[in-house]
Design a protein around this motif. Structure first.
Motif, short mmCIF file in Angstrom:
data_model
loop_
_atom_site.label_atom_id
_atom_site.label_comp_id
_atom_site.label_asym_id
_atom_site.label_seq_id
_atom_site.Cartn_x
_atom_site.Cartn_y
_atom_site.Cartn_z
N VAL A 242 0.82 -1.19 0.00
CA VAL A 242 0.00 0.00 0.00
C VAL A 242 0.86 1.25 0.00
O VAL A 242 0.44 2.31 -0.50
CB VAL A 242 -0.97 -0.02 1.20
N GLU B 289 -1.70 7.29 -4.47
CA GLU B 289 -3.10 7.60 -4.24
C GLU B 289 -3.71 8.17 -5.52
O GLU B 289 -3.02 8.73 -6.38
CB GLU B 289 -3.24 8.64 -3.12
N ASP C 262 -8.37 11.21 1.27
CA ASP C 262 -7.01 10.74 1.09
C ASP C 262 -6.74 9.69 2.16
O ASP C 262 -7.57 9.46 3.05
CB ASP C 262 -5.98 11.88 1.15
N ARG C 263 -5.58 9.03 2.06
CA ARG C 263 -5.30 7.95 3.01
C ARG C 263 -5.20 8.48 4.44
O ARG C 263 -5.58 7.79 5.38
CB ARG C 263 -4.01 7.22 2.61
N VAL D 111 -7.31 6.76 7.37
CA VAL D 111 -6.67 6.13 8.53
C VAL D 111 -7.14 6.80 9.82
O VAL D 111 -7.39 6.13 10.82
CB VAL D 111 -5.13 6.19 8.40
N TYR E 133 -7.95 3.93 -2.69
CA TYR E 133 -6.86 4.23 -1.76
C TYR E 133 -6.38 2.99 -1.03
O TYR E 133 -5.20 2.88 -0.69
CB TYR E 133 -7.33 5.27 -0.74
N ILE E 134 -7.29 2.07 -0.74
CA ILE E 134 -6.99 0.88 0.05
C ILE E 134 -7.73 -0.30 -0.56
O ILE E 134 -8.93 -0.22 -0.82
CB ILE E 134 -7.44 1.07 1.52
N LEU F 153 -5.73 -1.64 5.43
CA LEU F 153 -6.13 -0.57 6.35
C LEU F 153 -5.53 -0.80 7.73
O LEU F 153 -5.02 0.14 8.35
CB LEU F 153 -7.66 -0.52 6.43
N LEU G 64 -1.92 0.22 7.73
CA LEU G 64 -1.77 1.67 7.80
C LEU G 64 -2.06 2.18 9.21
O LEU G 64 -1.38 3.10 9.69
CB LEU G 64 -2.71 2.33 6.80
#
Length: 233
Positions: A3, A8, A19-20, A24, A58-59, A65, A68
């Protein structure tokens, strides 16, 4: 491709920015409130008021996940500046930071001890530990030293978090649980079949989780020190 290797998607302001980092942060909040079982891509999307399918840009999976999330918490473990002491101080500080992080984010205990985390924060934390021991022994001894400390720290954390969860599930503190089971334990010890355990119960000193963790950690660091060469002149 991990990842962290995968770029992204281009940023889009509508319908909501995504966004990530935001993903998160939302996942961490859900996990802190309800544990890992409260985290799913659908629930994270709802938290962000975004469509679930947008998250897949993104994931790819819930496991990504989790990776992250763990790496984000590892960012809390990084030292504030250059090491102020020797290798013991570096390993000791990381151990206590990890314990405090697990108490803030109890779900972390469920993800410790598996495959190594490969995110940048986790790699930086491992680098700091290895660098603190560099030159004190051969490479294999250094690696075993780090693994040994990590094994103690992770095991102790998982036990402590399990106790905290048991207290919440039963509504009994550790002291209340001991009182509730005291009569049974007294009868069993009175049989004489468990003399060593009886001495531990009757003559041993009870200490809190923090003191127990710190004492065990120092014993492990003492054992590591015995395997390392003398410090450079």
């Amino acid at each position: 491709m991990t990842v962290w290797d995968r770029p992204e998607p281009p940023s889009r302001p509508a319908p909501v920015p995504l966004d990530r980092e935001r993903i998160v942060a939302a996942a961490l909040a859900l996990a802190d409130e309800g544990g890992l079982e409260a985290v799913s891509l659908r629930k994270v999307a709802a938290r962000l008021d975004a469509g679930p399918m947008r998250l897949y840009g993104y994931i790819s999976t819930k496991e990504e996940l989790f990776d992250l999330m763990v790496d984000e918490v590892h960012g809390e473990l990084l030292p504030d500046g250059p090491p102020a002491g020797g290798w013991r101080e570096v390993l000791r500080e990381r151990a206590h930071r990890l314990r405090q992080a697990a108490r803030r984010h109890e779900w972390l205990a469920d993800l410790l001890g598996g495959r190594p985390t490969l995110g940048p924060n986790a790699l930086a934390a491992t680098e700091a530990m290895l660098a603190a021991l560099d030159g004190l022994a051969d490479l294999d001894t250094v690696r075993r030293a780090v693994e040994t400390v990590n094994a103690y720290v992770i095991g102790a954390i998982r036990i402590e978090i399990a106790h905290l969860r048991a207290e919440r599930a039963t509504g009994l503190s550790e002291r209340d649980w001991q009182l509730a089971n005291g009569a049974y334990v007294t009868r069993m010890l009175a049989t004489g079949r468990y003399p060593a355990l009886a001495r531990a119960v009757h003559d041993g000193t009870e200490v809190g989780a923090e003191e127990s963790f710190a004492t065990g950690l120092e014993w492990v660091l003492d054992a590591v020190a015995a395997k390392l060469g003398p410090p450079p002149a």
